[in-house]
Write a protein that holds these residues in place. Structure first.
Motif, PDB file in Angstrom:
ATOM      1  N   PRO A  16       0.841  -1.202   0.000  1.00  0.00           N
ATOM      2  CA  PRO A  16       0.000   0.000   0.000  1.00  0.00           C
ATOM      3  C   PRO A  16       0.873   1.249   0.000  1.00  0.00           C
ATOM      4  O   PRO A  16       1.786   1.377   0.815  1.00  0.00           O
ATOM      5  CB  PRO A  16      -0.787  -0.122   1.308  1.00  0.00           C
ATOM      6  N   MET A  17       0.608   2.154  -0.942  1.00  0.00           N
ATOM      7  CA  MET A  17       1.391   3.392  -1.037  1.00  0.00           C
ATOM      8  C   MET A  17       0.430   4.550  -1.293  1.00  0.00           C
ATOM      9  O   MET A  17      -0.295   4.557  -2.297  1.00  0.00           O
ATOM     10  CB  MET A  17       2.424   3.301  -2.158  1.00  0.00           C
ATOM     11  N   ALA A  18       0.432   5.520  -0.394  1.00  0.00           N
ATOM     12  CA  ALA A  18      -0.477   6.657  -0.508  1.00  0.00           C
ATOM     13  C   ALA A  18      -0.222   7.412  -1.808  1.00  0.00           C
ATOM     14  O   ALA A  18       0.919   7.713  -2.158  1.00  0.00           O
ATOM     15  CB  ALA A  18      -0.300   7.601   0.677  1.00  0.00           C
ATOM     16  N   GLY A  19      -1.297   7.705  -2.524  1.00  0.00           N
ATOM     17  CA  GLY A  19      -1.180   8.443  -3.770  1.00  0.00           C
ATOM     18  C   GLY A  19      -0.701   7.612  -4.939  1.00  0.00           C
ATOM     19  O   GLY A  19      -0.527   8.130  -6.045  1.00  0.00           O
ATOM     20  N   ASN A  98      -2.232  -0.197   9.812  1.00  0.00           N
ATOM     21  CA  ASN A  98      -0.967   0.471   9.496  1.00  0.00           C
ATOM     22  C   ASN A  98      -0.242   0.874  10.776  1.00  0.00           C
ATOM     23  O   ASN A  98      -0.641   1.820  11.450  1.00  0.00           O
ATOM     24  CB  ASN A  98      -1.242   1.701   8.619  1.00  0.00           C
ATOM     25  N   PHE A  99       0.821   0.139  11.086  1.00  0.00           N
ATOM     26  CA  PHE A  99       1.718   0.502  12.177  1.00  0.00           C
ATOM     27  C   PHE A  99       3.100   0.859  11.628  1.00  0.00           C
ATOM     28  O   PHE A  99       4.089   0.798  12.353  1.00  0.00           O
ATOM     29  CB  PHE A  99       1.881  -0.660  13.173  1.00  0.00           C
ATOM     30  N   GLY A 100       3.161   1.211  10.337  1.00  0.00           N
ATOM     31  CA  GLY A 100       4.465   1.416   9.727  1.00  0.00           C
ATOM     32  C   GLY A 100       4.681   2.741   9.038  1.00  0.00           C
ATOM     33  O   GLY A 100       5.827   3.104   8.750  1.00  0.00           O
ATOM     34  N   CYS A 101       3.609   3.491   8.750  1.00  0.00           N
ATOM     35  CA  CYS A 101       3.780   4.721   7.973  1.00  0.00           C
ATOM     36  C   CYS A 101       4.701   5.699   8.693  1.00  0.00           C
ATOM     37  O   CYS A 101       4.500   6.024   9.864  1.00  0.00           O
ATOM     38  CB  CYS A 101       2.428   5.383   7.734  1.00  0.00           C
ATOM     39  N   PRO A 102       5.742   6.204   7.995  1.00  0.00           N
ATOM     40  CA  PRO A 102       6.676   7.124   8.629  1.00  0.00           C
ATOM     41  C   PRO A 102       6.328   8.602   8.437  1.00  0.00           C
ATOM     42  O   PRO A 102       7.023   9.475   8.948  1.00  0.00           O
ATOM     43  CB  PRO A 102       7.987   6.804   7.903  1.00  0.00           C
ATOM     44  N   VAL A 103       5.269   8.895   7.687  1.00  0.00           N
ATOM     45  CA  VAL A 103       4.957  10.269   7.300  1.00  0.00           C
ATOM     46  C   VAL A 103       4.551  11.104   8.515  1.00  0.00           C
ATOM     47  O   VAL A 103       3.756  10.670   9.352  1.00  0.00           O
ATOM     48  CB  VAL A 103       3.838  10.289   6.238  1.00  0.00           C
ATOM     49  N   ASN A 104       5.063  12.309   8.597  1.00  0.00           N
ATOM     50  CA  ASN A 104       4.842  13.156   9.778  1.00  0.00           C
ATOM     51  C   ASN A 104       3.375  13.409  10.082  1.00  0.00           C
ATOM     52  O   ASN A 104       2.964  13.401  11.242  1.00  0.00           O
ATOM     53  CB  ASN A 104       5.561  14.506   9.602  1.00  0.00           C
ATOM     54  N   LYS A 105       2.562  13.629   9.039  1.00  0.00           N
ATOM     55  CA  LYS A 105       1.159  13.980   9.297  1.00  0.00           C
ATOM     56  C   LYS A 105       0.398  12.809   9.916  1.00  0.00           C
ATOM     57  O   LYS A 105      -0.624  13.012  10.571  1.00  0.00           O
ATOM     58  CB  LYS A 105       0.473  14.468   8.029  1.00  0.00           C
ATOM     59  N   VAL A 106       0.890  11.582   9.704  1.00  0.00           N
ATOM     60  CA  VAL A 106       0.281  10.406  10.334  1.00  0.00           C
ATOM     61  C   VAL A 106       0.862  10.188  11.722  1.00  0.00           C
ATOM     62  O   VAL A 106       0.144   9.989  12.702  1.00  0.00           O
ATOM     63  CB  VAL A 106       0.486   9.154   9.452  1.00  0.00           C
ATOM     64  N   ARG A 174      12.992  -1.448   7.439  1.00  0.00           N
ATOM     65  CA  ARG A 174      13.662  -0.204   7.819  1.00  0.00           C
ATOM     66  C   ARG A 174      12.995   0.372   9.058  1.00  0.00           C
ATOM     67  O   ARG A 174      11.837   0.084   9.346  1.00  0.00           O
ATOM     68  CB  ARG A 174      13.590   0.835   6.686  1.00  0.00           C
ATOM     69  N   THR A 175      13.716   1.203   9.777  1.00  0.00           N
ATOM     70  CA  THR A 175      13.132   1.919  10.900  1.00  0.00           C
ATOM     71  C   THR A 175      12.382   3.137  10.388  1.00  0.00           C
ATOM     72  O   THR A 175      12.550   3.555   9.239  1.00  0.00           O
ATOM     73  CB  THR A 175      14.215   2.384  11.882  1.00  0.00           C
ATOM     74  N   ARG A 176      11.587   3.733  11.274  1.00  0.00           N
ATOM     75  CA  ARG A 176      10.886   4.955  10.889  1.00  0.00           C
ATOM     76  C   ARG A 176      11.887   6.052  10.564  1.00  0.00           C
ATOM     77  O   ARG A 176      11.709   6.794   9.593  1.00  0.00           O
ATOM     78  CB  ARG A 176       9.948   5.389  12.018  1.00  0.00           C
TER      79      ARG A 176
END
Length: 331
Positions: A16-19, A98-106, A174-176
């Motif tokens: 899954p990839m946003a956008g 989703n416990f993996g998204c690294p994006v700041n807004k999430v 990978r890490t966040r």
């Protein structure tokens, strides 16, 4: 066990990839050999508020099954309620957390990979969704190996998730704090796969069939998840299946065939309801088009042209120019 892992199957997931992994791109990847789909992540709060824009992210077709809807949030009860709503609307084959998204807004909303720093909260969310979906659809989760290099805790988190009822766990190596830089740590992914009894799907630095075969051979994962490589080369799924079956790589996809797929993607995007007008759809496709054309002959000039497109006709014109002026093979 989830049906797509039965009989020693080794499924290939589209990450899954946003956008990126909207209903159109998922259709294309399914046709090219992807086995399991996961939607772009969806806000549980958006679902609870019946936000129409949020609901669009849950769209899929029956041809894309098995497909899961991925949710993010930090309240187990609300997440569970949102999951049940999605199941009532769409009847997905599974719910993914989703416990993996690294994006700041999430992360700033205490979602995604931020929960790797708070295991009790992570367990609360996982258990809340699992209990809400019990007997209805299975629940899976996706994590990273940790928040940063000092707090790599994926083995512990995987065990906790299994205990909470997760029926499969996808792990980005990978890490966040790494984001998408550096190398994915498959040693940690392998350790997680050996620590739990549910299927573990490995994710990170998979770009060809040989990569898939190596991870199947050298680790205990039950499948792999391919993300960024598919953005440029959605044929990676059929290439991987061919390599797993024969031990040989397929020849590169000809430039003309690549352009045919690019133009088809643009037409499907323009026809879809997601983007509104054709102009908006093609403008939204610009970054996707530049990813597709990475390694094409004359890529620099192509990128400059594609950064300005506003219609399918303009993309077709650029494709005709590219195919009539090939400066060598596609890299």
């Amino acid at each position: 066990m989830l049906s797509w892992f039965e009989n020693d199957a080794f499924p290939l997931y589209l990450a899954p990839m946003a956008g990126v992994t909207d209903v159109v791109f998922r259709q294309i990847c399914k046709e090219l050999g992807a086995d399991v789909m996961v939607t772009e992540f969806v806000s549980a709060e958006g679902i609870m508020q019946a936000d129409e824009r949020t609901r669009k992210y849950t769209e899929f077709t029956d041809e894309q099954r098995p497909v899961g809807v991925q949710l993010f949030g930090a309240d187990g009860v609300r997440m569970g309620e949102a999951a049940r709503k999605v199941v009532e609307w769409k009847r997905p084959d599974f719910i993914d957390i989703n416990f993996g998204c690294p994006v700041n807004k999430v992360v700033s909303k205490n979602g995604g990979s931020s929960l790797l720093k708070d295991c009790p909260l992570l367990e609360s969310v996982a258990r809340g969704v699992a209990e809400a979906c019990e007997g209805v659809v299975p629940v899976t989760a996706k994590i990273r190996i940790g928040w940063d290099e000092k707090t790599i805790n994926a083995v512990d988190v995987s065990r906790r998730l299994e205990d909470c009822g997760m029926q499969a766990i996808a792990i980005h190596g990978r890490t966040r704090s790494q984001g998408y830089g550096g190398e994915a740590c498959w040693e940690t992914i392998d350790a997680c796969a050996r620590a739990v009894t549910v299927p573990v799907i490995g994710n990170g630095d998979i770009s060809c069939g040989e990569d898939v075969a190596r991870r199947q051979r050298e680790t205990a994962v039950s499948g792999v998840m391919i993300g960024r490589a598919a953005m440029q080369n959605p044929w990676v799924f059929q290439e991987a299946k061919h390599f797993l079956r024969t031990g040989n790589a397929l020849p590169g996809v000809p430039l003309e065939e690549r352009w045919q797929l690019v133009m088809r993607h643009c037409r499907l995007a323009a026809e879809s309801r997601r983007y509104g007008t054709e102009r908006h759809a093609i403008m939204a496709m610009r970054a996707r088009l530049m990813a597709y054309c990475k390694g094409f002959p004359g890529a620099k000039e192509l990128r400059q042209r594609l950064a300005k497109v506003e219609s399918v006709a303009q993309v077709e014109e650029i494709a005709e120019w590219s195919m009539s002026h090939p400066a060598g093979e596609v890299a």
